[in-house]
Motif scaffolding. Structure first.
Motif, PDB file in Angstrom:
ATOM      1  N   GLU A 201      20.885  19.777 -15.833  1.00  0.00           N
ATOM      2  CA  GLU A 201      21.594  20.918 -16.422  1.00  0.00           C
ATOM      3  C   GLU A 201      22.191  20.462 -17.757  1.00  0.00           C
ATOM      4  OE1 GLU A 201      22.385  24.273 -16.046  1.00  0.00           O
ATOM      5  OE2 GLU A 201      23.534  23.857 -17.872  1.00  0.00           O
TER       6      GLU A 201
ATOM      7  N   ALA B 257      13.765  26.331 -15.081  1.00  0.00           N
ATOM      8  CA  ALA B 257      14.681  27.432 -14.724  1.00  0.00           C
ATOM      9  C   ALA B 257      15.788  27.489 -15.777  1.00  0.00           C
ATOM     10  CB  ALA B 257      15.240  27.205 -13.331  1.00  0.00           C
TER      11      ALA B 257
ATOM     12  N   GLY C   8      16.673  29.799 -17.814  1.00  0.00           N
ATOM     13  CA  GLY C   8      17.482  31.011 -17.925  1.00  0.00           C
ATOM     14  C   GLY C   8      17.438  31.731 -19.258  1.00  0.00           C
TER      15      GLY C   8
ATOM     16  N   GLN D  17      30.172  48.023 -14.922  1.00  0.00           N
ATOM     17  CA  GLN D  17      31.347  47.904 -15.794  1.00  0.00           C
ATOM     18  C   GLN D  17      32.151  49.204 -15.842  1.00  0.00           C
ATOM     19  OE1 GLN D  17      29.817  46.077 -19.422  1.00  0.00           O
ATOM     20  NE2 GLN D  17      29.546  44.123 -18.372  1.00  0.00           N
TER      21      GLN D  17
ATOM     22  N   ASN E 211      28.207  43.446 -23.626  1.00  0.00           N
ATOM     23  CA  ASN E 211      28.420  43.584 -22.175  1.00  0.00           C
ATOM     24  C   ASN E 211      28.877  42.265 -21.543  1.00  0.00           C
ATOM     25  OD1 ASN E 211      25.909  42.413 -22.540  1.00  0.00           O
ATOM     26  ND2 ASN E 211      24.755  43.970 -21.410  1.00  0.00           N
TER      27      ASN E 211
ATOM     28  N   PHE F 141      26.780  43.038  -9.063  1.00  0.00           N
ATOM     29  CA  PHE F 141      26.256  44.218  -8.371  1.00  0.00           C
ATOM     30  C   PHE F 141      25.176  43.711  -7.417  1.00  0.00           C
ATOM     31  CE2 PHE F 141      23.675  44.206 -12.412  1.00  0.00           C
ATOM     32  CZ  PHE F 141      22.427  43.996 -11.872  1.00  0.00           C
TER      33      PHE F 141
ATOM     34  N   CYS G  72      15.218  33.796 -14.809  1.00  0.00           N
ATOM     35  CA  CYS G  72      15.133  34.513 -16.084  1.00  0.00           C
ATOM     36  C   CYS G  72      14.380  33.725 -17.149  1.00  0.00           C
ATOM     37  CB  CYS G  72      16.533  34.883 -16.574  1.00  0.00           C
ATOM     38  SG  CYS G  72      17.239  36.224 -15.619  1.00  0.00           S
TER      39      CYS G  72
ATOM     40  N   THR H  13      15.628  36.842  -9.120  1.00  0.00           N
ATOM     41  CA  THR H  13      15.490  35.455  -9.602  1.00  0.00           C
ATOM     42  C   THR H  13      15.473  34.478  -8.421  1.00  0.00           C
ATOM     43  OG1 THR H  13      17.862  35.116  -9.903  1.00  0.00           O
ATOM     44  CG2 THR H  13      16.673  35.860 -11.811  1.00  0.00           C
TER      45      THR H  13
ATOM     46  N   GLU I 134      32.294  41.364 -19.378  1.00  0.00           N
ATOM     47  CA  GLU I 134      32.410  40.612 -18.113  1.00  0.00           C
ATOM     48  C   GLU I 134      33.594  39.643 -18.183  1.00  0.00           C
ATOM     49  OE1 GLU I 134      30.715  40.872 -15.180  1.00  0.00           O
ATOM     50  OE2 GLU I 134      29.545  42.528 -16.004  1.00  0.00           O
TER      51      GLU I 134
ATOM     52  N   GLY J  78      20.425  24.454 -14.164  1.00  0.00           N
ATOM     53  CA  GLY J  78      21.234  24.509 -12.942  1.00  0.00           C
ATOM     54  C   GLY J  78      21.943  25.831 -12.758  1.00  0.00           C
TER      55      GLY J  78
ATOM     56  N   ASP K 231      16.490  28.128 -28.242  1.00  0.00           N
ATOM     57  CA  ASP K 231      16.688  26.669 -28.359  1.00  0.00           C
ATOM     58  C   ASP K 231      15.430  25.927 -28.792  1.00  0.00           C
ATOM     59  OD1 ASP K 231      19.161  27.211 -27.362  1.00  0.00           O
ATOM     60  OD2 ASP K 231      18.749  26.533 -25.325  1.00  0.00           O
TER      61      ASP K 231
HETATM   62  C1  LIG Z   1      25.979  41.863 -18.770  1.00  0.00           C
HETATM   63  C2  LIG Z   1      25.218  41.313 -17.597  1.00  0.00           C
HETATM   64  C3  LIG Z   1      25.678  41.511 -16.309  1.00  0.00           C
HETATM   65  C4  LIG Z   1      24.942  41.064 -15.222  1.00  0.00           C
HETATM   66  N1  LIG Z   1      25.412  41.336 -13.973  1.00  0.00           N
HETATM   67  C5  LIG Z   1      24.624  41.062 -12.901  1.00  0.00           C
HETATM   68  C6  LIG Z   1      25.031  41.464 -11.588  1.00  0.00           C
HETATM   69  O1  LIG Z   1      26.110  42.015 -11.411  1.00  0.00           O
HETATM   70  N2  LIG Z   1      24.179  41.230 -10.543  1.00  0.00           N
HETATM   71  C7  LIG Z   1      22.954  40.610 -10.723  1.00  0.00           C
HETATM   72  O2  LIG Z   1      22.206  40.479  -9.761  1.00  0.00           O
HETATM   73  N3  LIG Z   1      22.568  40.174 -11.968  1.00  0.00           N
HETATM   74  C8  LIG Z   1      23.368  40.384 -13.040  1.00  0.00           C
HETATM   75  N4  LIG Z   1      22.986  39.949 -14.284  1.00  0.00           N
HETATM   76  C9  LIG Z   1      21.776  39.100 -14.398  1.00  0.00           C
HETATM   77  C10 LIG Z   1      22.083  37.619 -14.029  1.00  0.00           C
HETATM   78  O3  LIG Z   1      23.026  37.120 -14.958  1.00  0.00           O
HETATM   79  C11 LIG Z   1      20.795  36.784 -14.047  1.00  0.00           C
HETATM   80  O4  LIG Z   1      19.923  37.315 -13.053  1.00  0.00           O
HETATM   81  C12 LIG Z   1      21.049  35.304 -13.726  1.00  0.00           C
HETATM   82  O5  LIG Z   1      21.941  34.725 -14.650  1.00  0.00           O
HETATM   83  C13 LIG Z   1      19.731  34.525 -13.761  1.00  0.00           C
HETATM   84  O6  LIG Z   1      19.985  33.176 -13.447  1.00  0.00           O
HETATM   85  P1  LIG Z   1      19.079  31.988 -14.047  1.00  0.00           P
HETATM   86  O7  LIG Z   1      19.431  30.774 -13.274  1.00  0.00           O
HETATM   87  O8  LIG Z   1      17.660  32.408 -14.090  1.00  0.00           O
HETATM   88  O9  LIG Z   1      19.540  31.822 -15.562  1.00  0.00           O
HETATM   89  P2  LIG Z   1      20.938  31.317 -16.149  1.00  0.00           P
HETATM   90  O10 LIG Z   1      22.071  31.938 -15.451  1.00  0.00           O
HETATM   91  O11 LIG Z   1      20.825  31.527 -17.626  1.00  0.00           O
HETATM   92  O12 LIG Z   1      20.940  29.754 -15.859  1.00  0.00           O
HETATM   93  C14 LIG Z   1      20.092  28.869 -16.577  1.00  0.00           C
HETATM   94  C15 LIG Z   1      20.712  27.488 -16.616  1.00  0.00           C
HETATM   95  O13 LIG Z   1      19.832  26.584 -17.286  1.00  0.00           O
HETATM   96  C16 LIG Z   1      20.567  25.782 -18.199  1.00  0.00           C
HETATM   97  N5  LIG Z   1      19.661  25.366 -19.277  1.00  0.00           N
HETATM   98  C17 LIG Z   1      19.158  26.123 -20.282  1.00  0.00           C
HETATM   99  N6  LIG Z   1      18.338  25.379 -21.046  1.00  0.00           N
HETATM  100  C18 LIG Z   1      18.325  24.137 -20.514  1.00  0.00           C
HETATM  101  C19 LIG Z   1      17.657  22.926 -20.867  1.00  0.00           C
HETATM  102  N7  LIG Z   1      16.819  22.860 -21.908  1.00  0.00           N
HETATM  103  N8  LIG Z   1      17.863  21.835 -20.123  1.00  0.00           N
HETATM  104  C20 LIG Z   1      18.720  21.874 -19.049  1.00  0.00           C
HETATM  105  N9  LIG Z   1      19.372  22.984 -18.671  1.00  0.00           N
HETATM  106  C21 LIG Z   1      19.168  24.117 -19.384  1.00  0.00           C
HETATM  107  C22 LIG Z   1      21.678  26.704 -18.673  1.00  0.00           C
HETATM  108  O14 LIG Z   1      22.758  25.956 -19.222  1.00  0.00           O
HETATM  109  C23 LIG Z   1      22.037  27.442 -17.384  1.00  0.00           C
HETATM  110  O15 LIG Z   1      22.989  26.746 -16.637  1.00  0.00           O
HETATM  111  C24 LIG Z   1      23.711  40.358 -15.416  1.00  0.00           C
HETATM  112  C25 LIG Z   1      23.261  40.128 -16.715  1.00  0.00           C
HETATM  113  C26 LIG Z   1      23.987  40.621 -17.801  1.00  0.00           C
HETATM  114  C27 LIG Z   1      23.435  40.452 -19.193  1.00  0.00           C
END
Ligand SMILES: Cc1cc2nc3c(=O)[nH]c(=O)nc-3n(C[C@H](O)[C@H](O)[C@H](O)COP(=O)(O)OP(=O)(O)OC[C@H]3O[C@@H](n4cnc5c(N)ncnc54)[C@H](O)[C@@H]3O)c2cc1C
Length: 423
Positions: A38, A192, A194, A274, A217, A54, A391, A401, A221, A16, A364
């Motif tokens: 989630e 998804a 992440g 940052q 980093n 950003f 991701c 993403t 944050e 989520g 995991d």
């Molecule tokens: C230092 C840093 C700064 C950043 N700053 C920016 C920025 O300013 N702008 C930008 O565009 N991007 C930024 N990013 C990148 C951004 O964080 C990612 O693009 C974003 O988090 C991707 O979202 P996601 O949903 O793919 O993954 P996630 O945010 O990791 O979400 C995945 C979700 O899945 C859940 N999950 C995991 N495994 C399971 C499972 N087995 N069952 C159920 N649920 C599960 C997790 O708990 C989580 O809630 C930054 C990254 C870093 C490292």
């Protein structure tokens, strides 16, 4: 086990974060039933931990809140928090998925009055802030948590804490809750799940564990976030020193076959972002950025150019070989300038390791039947009705993403329609 739910036109979205939210909403808003699971107590994923996004530099609440409103209004989405996938059987168009739901110990009668949260004295390390502070054993996961529901960490409760909980007058607490399973039927599945920050302790030469002056980093944050452990003041953990000099160590563990062999695409942009946080609080601080290459493709070039005009920032092309902890709390960053071949020893108050993003299933464990590449990124298998998004598929920024999550939703919808067309 509770009753079976879902239909053969339903889509299961696992995770989520911003990617899972996007995929779930895009599918539901064209009429598909969606089951969104989630593993954490609230939605939002890693984006909820960021101080600002950003390139626009707005707080993450902007983007997330809109999605929460859309979810709230959409009756096609059924959301399960504290939930993971236990098993998957069947095939495209007709999967049977068993979900495992952990107990929240808080019932739907909870009035979210916060009475128990303030009266229970027990605390534990706050994961949301990377253990830089503590959180109460009865807690809202964070300021922006959605759903806005308390959760109880049973293991952290003392006798006294348990006694306080028994005083709830609303019937909002049930410490006898146990793990539940639920079976759902879906046509296709979007993973998804992440990313997690690469474990900085594994990068021996950067000595993350040797000094409070070495942070990651993602810790930066949280330090910069108004809802973080220091209410947004960037100070050195441990002695709360206001940093007069900061070094950013790029590619910390990235593009390195001993750690993450790939580039996470966002670490350079995260560092430039940052630098802005630091400049706002410390106009005179010296900033040093040690890098191999600075990668800010396309639309992000302008963002980089603006930060590189900073007269108190020095950019050094050179991989950091060592970081040495000093007795006064500072650290010395050791590197070789790849352009001048000069050996550098730069002492700073704070060193920030720009660690990359590792797919969460690589840490995991990869769920049975899922295909991943060598690094653990999940590979879509359209013929099976299995798709990866965000991701979990590829390290990337939020814009990318959400784009590929929308694409995954479309592909998943096609699987649900195929059954109907063929049948
Ligand atoms: C230092 C840093 C700064 C950043 N700053 C920016 C920025 O300013 N702008 C930008 O565009 N991007 C930024 N990013 C990148 C951004 O964080 C990612 O693009 C974003 O988090 C991707 O979202 P996601 O949903 O793919 O993954 P996630 O945010 O990791 O979400 C995945 C979700 O899945 C859940 N999950 C995991 N495994 C399971 C499972 N087995 N069952 C159920 N649920 C599960 C997790 O708990 C989580 O809630 C930054 C990254 C870093 C490292």
């Amino acid at each position: 086990m509770t009753d079976e739910q879902g239909t053969s036109s339903a889509i299961l979205v696992v995770g989520g974060g911003i990617s899972g939210l996007t995929a779930a909403l895009e599918a539901a808003e064209v009429g598909n039933d969606v089951i969104l699971v989630e593993k954490n107590p609230s939605l939002g994923g890693r984006v909820a931990q960021l101080n600002q996004y950003f390139p626009k530099m707005c707080p993450p609440s902007c983007g997330l809140e809109i999605n929460y409103q859309r979810i709230k209004k959409n009756r096609k989405i059924r959301t399960y928090t504290l939930t993971t996938v236990k098993s998957v059987t069947g095939g495209p168009g007709n999967y049977e998925v068993t979900l495992e739901i952990k107990p929240r110990y808080v019932t739907c009668n909870c009035a979210v009055c916060g009475g128990c949260a303030t009266s229970v004295p027990d605390q534990f390390d706050n994961d949301f802030n990377f253990g830089m502070d503590k959180i109460g054993a009865v807690y809202l996961p964070h300021e922006m948590a959605y759903p806005r529901r308390y959760v109880i960490n049973k293991e952290a409760l003392s006798e006294e804490g348990l006694k306080k909980l028994s005083e709830c007058k609303n019937g909002g607490i049930d410490m006898d809750m146990t793990v539940e399973t639920k079976t759902v039927r879906v046509a296709s599945i979007i993973w998804a799940t992440g990313w997690v920050p690469y474990d900085a302790s594994k990068i021996d030469n950067l000595k993350y564990d040797s000094s409070d002056a070495i942070i990651t980093n993602m810790e930066m944050e949280r330090l910069a976030a108004p809802s973080g452990p220091t209410n947004g003041k960037i100070v050195r953990p441990g002695d709360s020193k206001e940093p007069e000099s900061i070094a950013f160590v790029q590619c910390a563990g990235s593009r390195d076959e001993n750690h993450l062999e790939y580039c996470s695409h966002i670490c350079c942009m995260a560092t430039f972002k940052q630098m802005t946080y630091i400049r706002e609080q410390y106009p005179d601080a010296q900033i040093y950025v040690f890098y191999i290459d600075l990668r800010t493709p396309g639309k992000y070039e302008k963002f980089r150019e603006a930060r590189m005009k900073d007269e108190k920032a020095t950019f050094i092309k050179g991989k950091v070989a060592d970081i040495i902890a000093n007795d006064d709390g500072s650290v010395t960053v050791v590197a070789e300038n790849a352009q001048t071949m000069e050996k550098i020893q730069q002492t700073v108050d704070l060193a920030v390791l720009a660690t990359g993003m590792q797919p969460s299933v690589a840490v995991d464990g990869v769920p049975e039947g899922l295909k991943t590449d060598n690094s653990g990124f999940i590979i879509s298998e359209p013929e099976k009705g299995i798709f990866s998004a965000g991701c979990a598929r590829k390290a990337s920024d939020v814009v990318t993403t959400t784009q590929n999550s929308t694409a995954a939703a479309l592909k998943a919808i096609q699987v649900t329609r195929r059954g109907r067309i063929n049948g």
